[in-house]
Structures are given as C-alpha cells and as structure tokens.
Write a protein that holds these residues in place. Sequence first.
Motif, PDB file in Angstrom:
ATOM      1  N   THR A  57      33.777  51.400  95.482  1.00 11.81           N
ATOM      2  CA  THR A  57      33.610  50.570  96.678  1.00 11.81           C
ATOM      3  C   THR A  57      34.848  49.700  96.850  1.00 11.81           C
ATOM      4  OG1 THR A  57      31.226  50.454  96.223  1.00 11.81           O
ATOM      5  CG2 THR A  57      32.118  48.914  97.865  1.00 11.81           C
ATOM      6  N   LEU A  58      35.380  49.672  98.064  1.00 13.33           N
ATOM      7  CA  LEU A  58      36.528  48.829  98.387  1.00 13.33           C
ATOM      8  C   LEU A  58      36.064  47.716  99.321  1.00 13.33           C
ATOM      9  CD1 LEU A  58      39.576  48.280  98.179  1.00 13.33           C
ATOM     10  CD2 LEU A  58      39.904  49.829 100.127  1.00 13.33           C
ATOM     11  N   VAL A  59      36.377  46.474  98.953  1.00 13.71           N
ATOM     12  CA  VAL A  59      35.945  45.294  99.693  1.00 13.71           C
ATOM     13  C   VAL A  59      37.176  44.495 100.102  1.00 13.71           C
ATOM     14  CG1 VAL A  59      34.439  43.254  99.648  1.00 13.71           C
ATOM     15  CG2 VAL A  59      33.892  45.246  98.211  1.00 13.71           C
ATOM     16  N   VAL A  60      37.145  43.928 101.307  1.00 12.35           N
ATOM     17  CA  VAL A  60      38.247  43.078 101.775  1.00 12.35           C
ATOM     18  C   VAL A  60      37.668  41.838 102.432  1.00 12.35           C
ATOM     19  CG1 VAL A  60      39.879  44.981 102.145  1.00 12.35           C
ATOM     20  CG2 VAL A  60      38.355  44.255 104.014  1.00 12.35           C
ATOM     21  N   PRO A  61      38.396  40.714 102.424  1.00 10.87           N
ATOM     22  CA  PRO A  61      37.954  39.551 103.194  1.00 10.87           C
ATOM     23  C   PRO A  61      38.072  39.854 104.682  1.00 10.87           C
ATOM     24  CG  PRO A  61      40.151  39.182 102.340  1.00 10.87           C
ATOM     25  CD  PRO A  61      39.682  40.476 101.751  1.00 10.87           C
ATOM     26  N   ALA A  62      37.052  39.478 105.450  1.00 12.26           N
ATOM     27  CA  ALA A  62      37.091  39.659 106.909  1.00 12.26           C
ATOM     28  C   ALA A  62      36.889  38.303 107.574  1.00 12.26           C
ATOM     29  CB  ALA A  62      36.022  40.658 107.344  1.00 12.26           C
ATOM     30  N   PHE A  63      37.551  37.287 107.015  1.00  8.34           N
ATOM     31  CA  PHE A  63      37.369  35.913 107.467  1.00  8.34           C
ATOM     32  C   PHE A  63      37.844  35.729 108.907  1.00  8.34           C
ATOM     33  CE2 PHE A  63      37.920  33.890 102.940  1.00  8.34           C
ATOM     34  CZ  PHE A  63      36.903  34.688 102.471  1.00  8.34           C
ATOM     35  N   ASN A  64      37.144  34.867 109.607  1.00  9.27           N
ATOM     36  CA  ASN A  64      37.558  34.427 110.937  1.00  9.27           C
ATOM     37  C   ASN A  64      36.911  33.064 111.150  1.00  9.27           C
ATOM     38  OD1 ASN A  64      37.524  33.924 113.835  1.00  9.27           O
ATOM     39  ND2 ASN A  64      38.154  36.047 114.102  1.00  9.27           N
ATOM     40  N   GLY A  70      33.531  26.603 117.812  1.00 11.16           N
ATOM     41  CA  GLY A  70      32.558  26.766 118.877  1.00 11.16           C
ATOM     42  C   GLY A  70      32.572  28.110 119.564  1.00 11.16           C
ATOM     43  N   LYS A  71      33.346  29.078 119.052  1.00 14.68           N
ATOM     44  CA  LYS A  71      33.393  30.396 119.667  1.00 14.68           C
ATOM     45  C   LYS A  71      32.291  31.288 119.092  1.00 14.68           C
ATOM     46  CE  LYS A  71      38.369  30.261 120.599  1.00 14.68           C
ATOM     47  NZ  LYS A  71      39.664  30.946 120.400  1.00 14.68           N
ATOM     48  N   PRO A  72      31.741  32.194 119.889  1.00 11.37           N
ATOM     49  CA  PRO A  72      30.693  33.098 119.396  1.00 11.37           C
ATOM     50  C   PRO A  72      31.239  34.018 118.302  1.00 11.37           C
ATOM     51  CG  PRO A  72      30.782  33.112 121.799  1.00 11.37           C
ATOM     52  CD  PRO A  72      32.006  32.387 121.332  1.00 11.37           C
ATOM     53  N   PHE A  73      30.361  34.411 117.391  1.00 14.44           N
ATOM     54  CA  PHE A  73      30.717  35.384 116.363  1.00 14.44           C
ATOM     55  C   PHE A  73      29.889  36.636 116.587  1.00 14.44           C
ATOM     56  CE2 PHE A  73      29.774  37.449 112.273  1.00 14.44           C
ATOM     57  CZ  PHE A  73      31.063  37.730 111.837  1.00 14.44           C
ATOM     58  N   ASP A  74      30.569  37.762 116.708  1.00  5.72           N
ATOM     59  CA  ASP A  74      29.908  39.057 116.843  1.00  5.72           C
ATOM     60  C   ASP A  74      30.156  39.828 115.555  1.00  5.72           C
ATOM     61  OD1 ASP A  74      29.328  41.816 117.433  1.00  5.72           O
ATOM     62  OD2 ASP A  74      29.406  41.316 119.569  1.00  5.72           O
ATOM     63  N   ARG A  75      29.099  40.071 114.806  1.00  7.43           N
ATOM     64  CA  ARG A  75      29.248  40.689 113.483  1.00  7.43           C
ATOM     65  C   ARG A  75      29.942  42.043 113.548  1.00  7.43           C
ATOM     66  NH1 ARG A  75      24.357  42.777 109.708  1.00  7.43           N
ATOM     67  NH2 ARG A  75      25.501  43.049 107.766  1.00  7.43           N
ATOM     68  N   GLN A  76      29.718  42.777 114.634  1.00 12.33           N
ATOM     69  CA  GLN A  76      30.330  44.104 114.751  1.00 12.33           C
ATOM     70  C   GLN A  76      31.721  44.052 115.398  1.00 12.33           C
ATOM     71  OE1 GLN A  76      26.857  43.731 115.640  1.00 12.33           O
ATOM     72  NE2 GLN A  76      26.481  44.458 113.556  1.00 12.33           N
ATOM     73  N   LYS A  77      31.975  43.084 116.256  1.00 11.08           N
ATOM     74  CA  LYS A  77      33.195  43.118 117.058  1.00 11.08           C
ATOM     75  C   LYS A  77      34.241  42.063 116.715  1.00 11.08           C
ATOM     76  CE  LYS A  77      30.966  45.177 121.123  1.00 11.08           C
ATOM     77  NZ  LYS A  77      30.678  45.002 122.568  1.00 11.08           N
ATOM     78  N   THR A  78      33.828  40.900 116.214  1.00  5.36           N
ATOM     79  CA  THR A  78      34.810  39.843 115.936  1.00  5.36           C
ATOM     80  C   THR A  78      35.785  40.312 114.859  1.00  5.36           C
ATOM     81  OG1 THR A  78      33.281  38.077 116.561  1.00  5.36           O
ATOM     82  CG2 THR A  78      35.127  37.483 115.140  1.00  5.36           C
ATOM     83  N   PRO A  79      37.078  40.315 115.133  1.00  2.00           N
ATOM     84  CA  PRO A  79      38.040  40.806 114.131  1.00  2.00           C
ATOM     85  C   PRO A  79      38.229  39.813 112.992  1.00  2.00           C
ATOM     86  CG  PRO A  79      39.196  39.906 116.023  1.00  2.00           C
ATOM     87  CD  PRO A  79      37.739  39.866 116.373  1.00  2.00           C
ATOM     88  N   SER A  80      38.682  40.320 111.863  1.00  4.53           N
ATOM     89  CA  SER A  80      39.179  39.410 110.828  1.00  4.53           C
ATOM     90  C   SER A  80      40.451  38.770 111.380  1.00  4.53           C
ATOM     91  CB  SER A  80      39.464  40.160 109.527  1.00  4.53           C
ATOM     92  OG  SER A  80      40.449  41.152 109.731  1.00  4.53           O
ATOM     93  N   LYS A  81      40.778  37.585 110.891  1.00  3.13           N
ATOM     94  CA  LYS A  81      41.918  36.868 111.461  1.00  3.13           C
ATOM     95  C   LYS A  81      42.794  36.325 110.336  1.00  3.13           C
ATOM     96  CE  LYS A  81      42.716  33.678 115.312  1.00  3.13           C
ATOM     97  NZ  LYS A  81      42.035  32.769 116.274  1.00  3.13           N
ATOM     98  N   LEU A  86      45.499  45.513 106.542  1.00  3.87           N
ATOM     99  CA  LEU A  86      44.630  46.378 105.747  1.00  3.87           C
ATOM    100  C   LEU A  86      43.177  45.928 105.823  1.00  3.87           C
ATOM    101  CD1 LEU A  86      46.760  47.119 102.544  1.00  3.87           C
ATOM    102  CD2 LEU A  86      46.644  48.357 104.713  1.00  3.87           C
ATOM    103  N   SER A  87      42.969  44.614 105.892  1.00  2.00           N
ATOM    104  CA  SER A  87      41.609  44.093 106.023  1.00  2.00           C
ATOM    105  C   SER A  87      40.966  44.598 107.314  1.00  2.00           C
ATOM    106  CB  SER A  87      41.633  42.559 106.014  1.00  2.00           C
ATOM    107  OG  SER A  87      40.371  42.032 106.381  1.00  2.00           O
ATOM    108  N   GLU A  88      41.674  44.463 108.412  1.00  2.00           N
ATOM    109  CA  GLU A  88      41.118  44.870 109.701  1.00  2.00           C
ATOM    110  C   GLU A  88      40.984  46.391 109.782  1.00  2.00           C
ATOM    111  OE1 GLU A  88      39.621  43.946 113.616  1.00  2.00           O
ATOM    112  OE2 GLU A  88      39.616  43.098 111.609  1.00  2.00           O
ATOM    113  N   THR A  89      41.903  47.110 109.163  1.00  2.00           N
ATOM    114  CA  THR A  89      41.819  48.572 109.166  1.00  2.00           C
ATOM    115  C   THR A  89      40.557  49.041 108.469  1.00  2.00           C
ATOM    116  OG1 THR A  89      44.231  48.806 109.237  1.00  2.00           O
ATOM    117  CG2 THR A  89      42.972  50.697 108.450  1.00  2.00           C
TER     118      THR A  89
END
Length: 261
Positions: A57-64, A70-81, A86-89
């Motif tokens: 299993t490969l795990v990466v931080p997907a922090f944002n 105050g911005k909405p978070f979409d678990r499927q769509k909000t990108p890591s920032k 490599l994290s976003e890929t």
Amino acid sequence: KKYDANDIYAALEYAGVENSETVMMDSSPITLGRFNGADAAREIISAIKDFLGEKGTLVVPAFNFDFCKGKPFDRQKTPSKNMGVLSETLRLLPDSKRSFHPMQSVAANGNLADDICQRDTPSAFAVGGSFDRLLELNAKLLLFGANFNAASFFHYAEEKLQVPYRFFKTFSGEYIDSRVAETRVYQMYVRDLDLNPQLDLRNLEKRLENVGKLRRVKLGMGEIITCDFSDIFKTACEMLEEDALIFLKNRDEVAEKLTRR
C-alpha cells in the motif's frame, strides 16, 4: 542527471523497503533530477507501486487547509495543496482512496487503502484515525527527494505529547462527500502563531541515523530516506520528553515568550 524505474527499484531495495509493505511517501522529486519517462509523475508512482506489489500500500499526504479559510471541502474533488505532484497524482488514480479529514487527509492506493482511509476522527492524528492506523501497521516513511522536515507523520508525536507551541482549534464548514453536502466540524492541532514556532527536524534525523534506524540511498541527483514509523514515534517522543521545544530552531525565542505568559 537522469534516473528511471530500474533505479527506483534498486534504491528502494537498498533502503530496506519490502514487497507487500505499507509505505507513506513525502516527496520532492525535483531534487532528484530528471526522470527518464514520458509521464514522469505517473511512471514514478507506478514504479513504487510495482515494487510494493499487490499486497503493498502506498500512502501520501493529501493536505489542503482551505477548509480553515471557510472554503468547502469535497472529499472526491478538492486537490491536495502544496504536497507535490506525486501526492496529487496518486490521489487522482481511479482506485485510490482518501481519508475524511478536510485539512489533513491522506490518499492511499493498494491492499490496505480502505482500511487506512475509512477512519473519520475529529483530528487527523487522533486515536483510531488514519495516522494512528499507519503506526499500528508500522508503516515505513519514504522521503522521495524530500528532506526530513517534510515528514508529515512527525505531527502525530507533537499531538500525542501536547507540545506547548500548538493548541487544538475547531473548524466548521461545508463538507461534500459523494455529492452530499452538509456542515461538519473538525479539529486541528495548530501552531500558536503568537509564539511563531519554526520546526527543524535535523536533530531527530541525526539521532535516528546514529542508532541505525534511518537509511539514505542515492537516487539521481539526490537521495531517498526511509525509516519505520515506530522508530520515528519512539525517538521523537523520547526527545520531546527531554525538551518539549527541542525541534524548534527558534527554541530560545519561543521559551522566552512562554515564560511571559
């Protein structure tokens, strides 16, 4: 200087990474030079996944941290920032999973992706959360071109020992999961900006290396570093118990501010 998938396989083997292992990667591939492939990010991820095998299993931080603003978070769509390409890929791979925390989520791909990501806790580093599970699994940290200050798992130790330069802060906002929106509340153990703590983990890196718990291997123009989560956690806690400010490069300044409170 170029490197390719075969160089990655060799470096991972020399660094003690094993087939079927759970690995959390913090990365900065630009420091390694040029990858010899048409789609570097996807091919690097593919090479590491191939090395880990079907049971790995490969795990990466997907922090944002936009949820804090105050911005909405979409678990499927909000990108890591600011977590690197490599994290976003990896997050965008069709079979990847993402944990629930809107600010400090992880993305995982492989055998234990569901196990790691189906954990919803107020703080990302709370008991029962994704990072807690990674410690239970004794995942291996892989710094792929990144320096030791990029080791996101270190924050687990800070929270467990309640370092005095951070405090819990609650955030609420719009949370979207599978197109269903609702208001949710989460916590984060944030830096105390009045104290302005500035982390420097080189002394943790040095101690781990001195006792043979850290490996570094050349790759391209740079290096990869590996270390077991259990060794990072144990050593970080020992050092924080010796001095709660030991990992701050402005330690004296923060200590003085604390005494004035």
